[in-house]
Design an enzyme around this catalytic site. Structure first.
Site, PDB file in Angstrom:
ATOM      1  CD  GLU A   1      13.084   3.812   7.864  1.00  0.00           C
ATOM      2  OE1 GLU A   1      13.038   4.685   8.769  1.00  0.00           O
ATOM      3  OE2 GLU A   1      13.026   4.069   6.665  1.00  0.00           O
TER       4      GLU A   1
ATOM      5  CB  CYS B   1      13.006   8.623   8.177  1.00  0.00           C
ATOM      6  SG  CYS B   1      13.762   7.625   6.902  1.00  0.00           S
TER       7      CYS B   1
ATOM      8  N   GLY C   1       7.126   4.563   8.311  1.00  0.00           N
ATOM      9  CA  GLY C   1       6.252   5.703   8.550  1.00  0.00           C
ATOM     10  C   GLY C   1       6.473   6.277   9.935  1.00  0.00           C
ATOM     11  CB  SER C   2       4.375   8.425  12.024  1.00  0.00           C
ATOM     12  OG  SER C   2       3.216   7.651  12.132  1.00  0.00           O
TER      13      SER C   2
ATOM     14  CE  LYS D   1      -1.919   2.647   3.273  1.00  0.00           C
ATOM     15  NZ  LYS D   1      -2.019   3.965   2.643  1.00  0.00           N
TER      16      LYS D   1
ATOM     17  CD  GLU E   1      10.448  12.051  11.721  1.00  0.00           C
ATOM     18  OE1 GLU E   1       9.390  11.484  12.026  1.00  0.00           O
ATOM     19  OE2 GLU E   1      11.340  11.520  11.035  1.00  0.00           O
TER      20      GLU E   1
HETATM   21  P1  NDP Z   1       1.970   7.596   8.750  1.00  0.00           P
HETATM   22  O1  NDP Z   1       2.790   6.767   9.660  1.00  0.00           O
HETATM   23  O2  NDP Z   1       0.545   7.819   9.095  1.00  0.00           O
HETATM   24  O3  NDP Z   1       1.994   6.974   7.279  1.00  0.00           O
HETATM   25  C1  NDP Z   1       2.823   5.938   6.801  1.00  0.00           C
HETATM   26  C2  NDP Z   1       2.007   4.871   6.085  1.00  0.00           C
HETATM   27  O4  NDP Z   1       1.191   4.162   7.014  1.00  0.00           O
HETATM   28  C3  NDP Z   1       1.043   5.434   5.053  1.00  0.00           C
HETATM   29  O5  NDP Z   1       0.912   4.540   3.977  1.00  0.00           O
HETATM   30  C4  NDP Z   1      -0.227   5.511   5.852  1.00  0.00           C
HETATM   31  O6  NDP Z   1      -1.371   5.611   5.078  1.00  0.00           O
HETATM   32  C5  NDP Z   1      -0.174   4.224   6.642  1.00  0.00           C
HETATM   33  N1  NDP Z   1      -1.004   4.201   7.839  1.00  0.00           N
HETATM   34  C6  NDP Z   1      -1.574   5.232   8.512  1.00  0.00           C
HETATM   35  N2  NDP Z   1      -2.261   4.776   9.584  1.00  0.00           N
HETATM   36  C7  NDP Z   1      -2.115   3.431   9.587  1.00  0.00           C
HETATM   37  C8  NDP Z   1      -2.582   2.389  10.461  1.00  0.00           C
HETATM   38  N3  NDP Z   1      -3.303   2.647  11.546  1.00  0.00           N
HETATM   39  N4  NDP Z   1      -2.241   1.116  10.184  1.00  0.00           N
HETATM   40  C9  NDP Z   1      -1.468   0.835   9.107  1.00  0.00           C
HETATM   41  N5  NDP Z   1      -1.022   1.765   8.250  1.00  0.00           N
HETATM   42  C10 NDP Z   1      -1.326   3.051   8.483  1.00  0.00           C
HETATM   43  O7  NDP Z   1       2.692   8.975   8.536  1.00  0.00           O
HETATM   44  P2  NDP Z   1       2.005  10.372   8.187  1.00  0.00           P
HETATM   45  O8  NDP Z   1       1.837  10.421   6.736  1.00  0.00           O
HETATM   46  O9  NDP Z   1       0.778  10.595   9.017  1.00  0.00           O
HETATM   47  O10 NDP Z   1       3.107  11.398   8.665  1.00  0.00           O
HETATM   48  C11 NDP Z   1       3.132  11.836  10.026  1.00  0.00           C
HETATM   49  C12 NDP Z   1       4.538  12.000  10.503  1.00  0.00           C
HETATM   50  O11 NDP Z   1       5.195  10.744  10.424  1.00  0.00           O
HETATM   51  C13 NDP Z   1       5.388  12.931   9.665  1.00  0.00           C
HETATM   52  O12 NDP Z   1       5.238  14.239  10.048  1.00  0.00           O
HETATM   53  C14 NDP Z   1       6.754  12.402   9.951  1.00  0.00           C
HETATM   54  O13 NDP Z   1       7.239  12.965  11.125  1.00  0.00           O
HETATM   55  C15 NDP Z   1       6.560  10.922  10.153  1.00  0.00           C
HETATM   56  N6  NDP Z   1       6.896  10.131   8.964  1.00  0.00           N
HETATM   57  C16 NDP Z   1       8.045   9.424   8.970  1.00  0.00           C
HETATM   58  C17 NDP Z   1       8.417   8.711   7.862  1.00  0.00           C
HETATM   59  C18 NDP Z   1       9.671   7.916   7.828  1.00  0.00           C
HETATM   60  O14 NDP Z   1      10.170   7.603   6.748  1.00  0.00           O
HETATM   61  N7  NDP Z   1      10.207   7.530   8.937  1.00  0.00           N
HETATM   62  C19 NDP Z   1       7.625   8.705   6.640  1.00  0.00           C
HETATM   63  C20 NDP Z   1       6.380   9.441   6.745  1.00  0.00           C
HETATM   64  C21 NDP Z   1       6.073  10.126   7.870  1.00  0.00           C
HETATM   65  P3  NDP Z   1      -1.910   7.070   4.700  1.00  0.00           P
HETATM   66  O15 NDP Z   1      -0.853   7.741   3.924  1.00  0.00           O
HETATM   67  O16 NDP Z   1      -3.055   6.755   3.884  1.00  0.00           O
HETATM   68  O17 NDP Z   1      -2.229   7.753   6.000  1.00  0.00           O
END
Ligand code: NDP
Length: 496
Positions: A268, A302, A246-247, A195, A399
């Site tokens: 990660e 990140c 992600g976050s 996804k 972050e």
């Molecule tokens: P998220 O962690 O929400 O998004 C990462 C991925 O997880 C996206 O595909 C997202 O979908 C999906 N996701 C969201 N909620 C869930 C869930 N409950 N279960 C499974 N998958 C889920 O990051 P955000 O886009 O909200 O960004 C928020 C903060 O996260 C940023 O400001 C940054 O600080 C951090 N971040 C860190 C990253 C890294 O590489 N370490 C990358 C991105 C963000 P969807 O996009 O549809 O919400």
């Protein structure tokens, strides 16, 4: 002084470099009006859709599916079927051929993918063209090489695939994160349901076309788009492993959800990296490293070097050079080849950056932003430096994931280490010094998965990447990146 030196002394230094716009053509990408879900090698008509936009001007780009839990189940069933009825029997050398083909098709279509990535994500075309797309292809090439050598990669351990991998990726490097996830999973013999992030689905959807060109058997890779609820449905579904980038908050929620199940997990997550400049460093190079460390990809990285630790004796020249360099960064159209800093990926992310920057000002830090005209439409934030920052400020702890740098100082190497490690994260760090022994000592002390020396934000498929503490666990890249996708049986146990 030679005649040339004298002449150069008299040559007036231009105050501002102006460049004529050099936009890359949008025509190299054929966007469809509407995309389905890529399941079992077919486009499945989604029950619900949403509109994905260009963050640079808020222009709608396409309708994409918002996959429901039932549609996610269908994708997982397709992946399971492909795994059990064909893919797990494909010889490793054959698997490698598919990966090589994918890599080559990506290379052939690199211009299209670079434009698409900049259009949907807001990143400067020179970054998608020179970093994201070539590195994505390089990952497929690299893991193609391992596919038939797993027994050598893990001697005496009898590596076997684990089954179906659910992969959830973020919006900062949509194609590259896809490559980081899919390439090792396939090389190890698994099938995949991936996804992309809600705001950046298009390169993953076009990648489905690359898979068809490479004639990958149907169902080996399935792509479902949607918001966080689609990600949550993948986590709950009948997969054997979850790989998430992600976050930290979502990573923790996934870990809680999977506790007590047999599903494997790698995370990660975020970072708050220290970029540490010692007084013997080559300052001009270090300043370039600082700029690359935090303004690359609008700071949506990140492992961004978001905390600058400068040795006190060189604080003033470093900050002065840094501010001067900031004035030369060109902020604007992501598709313009001259652009250094593109658009912020989404309205939500822009709000988050603004909120944290406001907290920095309220807590007492000094803000500097170079004069720059931001486009009226779209999501934009000027490159920002905070000086006079205390360790306790939110801008030094949290972050920001935007083009915002916090500058702190230190006197001794021990103090630098203490400050650098004073964070819940542990993903990356940078060290700038001429002394090799100091680099090695620092690398041992820093609690960070990656430590760059006299450089920053360098990536290579052969090199493992991942974090400590709240930055997650598991490694991607290199031989280490195969391990989370394999089950091991010790040879002697099997023999005995
Ligand atoms: P998220 O962690 O929400 O998004 C990462 C991925 O997880 C996206 O595909 C997202 O979908 C999906 N996701 C969201 N909620 C869930 C869930 N409950 N279960 C499974 N998958 C889920 O990051 P955000 O886009 O909200 O960004 C928020 C903060 O996260 C940023 O400001 C940054 O600080 C951090 N971040 C860190 C990253 C890294 O590489 N370490 C990358 C991105 C963000 P969807 O996009 O549809 O919400």
């Amino acid at each position: 002084m030679t005649e040339l030196d004298r002449k150069q002394e008299r040559t007036p230094v231009p105050k501002e470099w102006t460049y004529a716009p050099a936009p890359e053509s949008r025509d190299v990408v054929n966007l469809r009006d509407r995309y389905g879900l890529f399941v079992g090698g077919e486009w499945l008509e989604p029950t619900e859709t949403y509109t994905t936009i260009s963050p640079a001007d808020e222009e709608p780009l396409a309708e994409v599916g918002q996959a429901t839990p039932e549609e996610v189940e269908a994708a997982v069933a397709a992946a399971r079927n492909a795994y059990e009825n064909g893919w797990s029997e494909v010889s490793p050398a054959e698997r490698a051929k598919y990966l090589y083909r994918i890599a080559r098709v990506l290379q052939e279509r690199s211009r299209e993918f670079a434009v698409l990535e900049s259009l949907n994500g807001g990143k400067p075309i020179k970054e998608s063209r020179d970093v994201d797309v070539p590195l994505a292809a390089a990952h497929f090439f690299y893991y193609a090489g391992w596919a038939d050598k797993l027994e050598y990669a893990f001697p005496n351990r009898r590596p076997r695939p684990i089954g179906v991998a659910g992969q959830i990726i973020p919006w900062n490097f949509p194609l590259l994160m896809l490559a980081w996830k899919i390439a090792p999973a396939l090389a190890a013999g698994n099938t995949v349901v991936l996804k992309p992030a809600e705001t950046t689905p298009l390169s993953a959807l076009h990648f489905a076309d690359v898979l068809r060109q490479a004639e990958l058997p149907p169902g080996v890779v399935n792509i479902v788009t949607g918001d966080g609820s689609t990600g949550a449905a993948i986590v709950k579904s009948d997969v054997d492993k979850i790989a998430f980038t992600g976050s930290t908050d979502v990573g923790k929620a996934i870990q809680r959800e999977l506790a007590g199940t047999s599903k494997r997990l790698t995370l990660e997550l975020g970072g708050k990296a220290a970029n540490i400049i010692f007084d013997d460093a080559a300052l001009d190079q270090a300043v370039e490293g600082i700029i690359n460390g935090i303004y690359f990809n609008q700071g949506h990285v990140c492992c961004a070097g978001s905390r600058l630790l400068v040795q006190e004796s060189i604080y003033e020249p470093v900050v002065e050079k840094l501010k001067r360099r900031l004035t030369t960064l060109r902020v604007g159209d992501p598709l313009d080849k001259n652009t250094d800093v593109g658009a912020i990926n989404s309205k939500e992310q822009l709000e988050r950056i603004k909120e944290l920057v406001a907290s920095g000002e309220e807590e007492g830090a000094d803000i500097y932003q170079p004069p720059c005209r931001l486009p009226e439409k779209g999501y934009w934030f000027a490159p920002t430096v905070f000086t006079n920052v205390a360790q306790s400020y939110r801008i030094a702890q949290e972050e920001i994931f935007g083009p915002v740098l916090s500058v702190l100082t230190f006197r001794t190497p021990e103090e630098a280490v203490e400050k650098a490690n004073n964070t819940p994260y542990g993903l990356s760090a940078g060290v700038w010094t001429e002394k090799g022994s100091r680099i090695l000592w620092m690398a041992q002390q820093l609690r960070a998965g990656v430590v760059w020396a006299n450089t920053y934000n360098r990536f290579d498929p052969t090199s493992p990447f991942g974090g400590y503490k709240e930055s997650g666990f598991g490694r991607e890249g290199g031989r280490h990146g195969l391990e989370p996708y394999l089950d091991f049986h010790r040879a002697e146990a099997l023999n005995g």
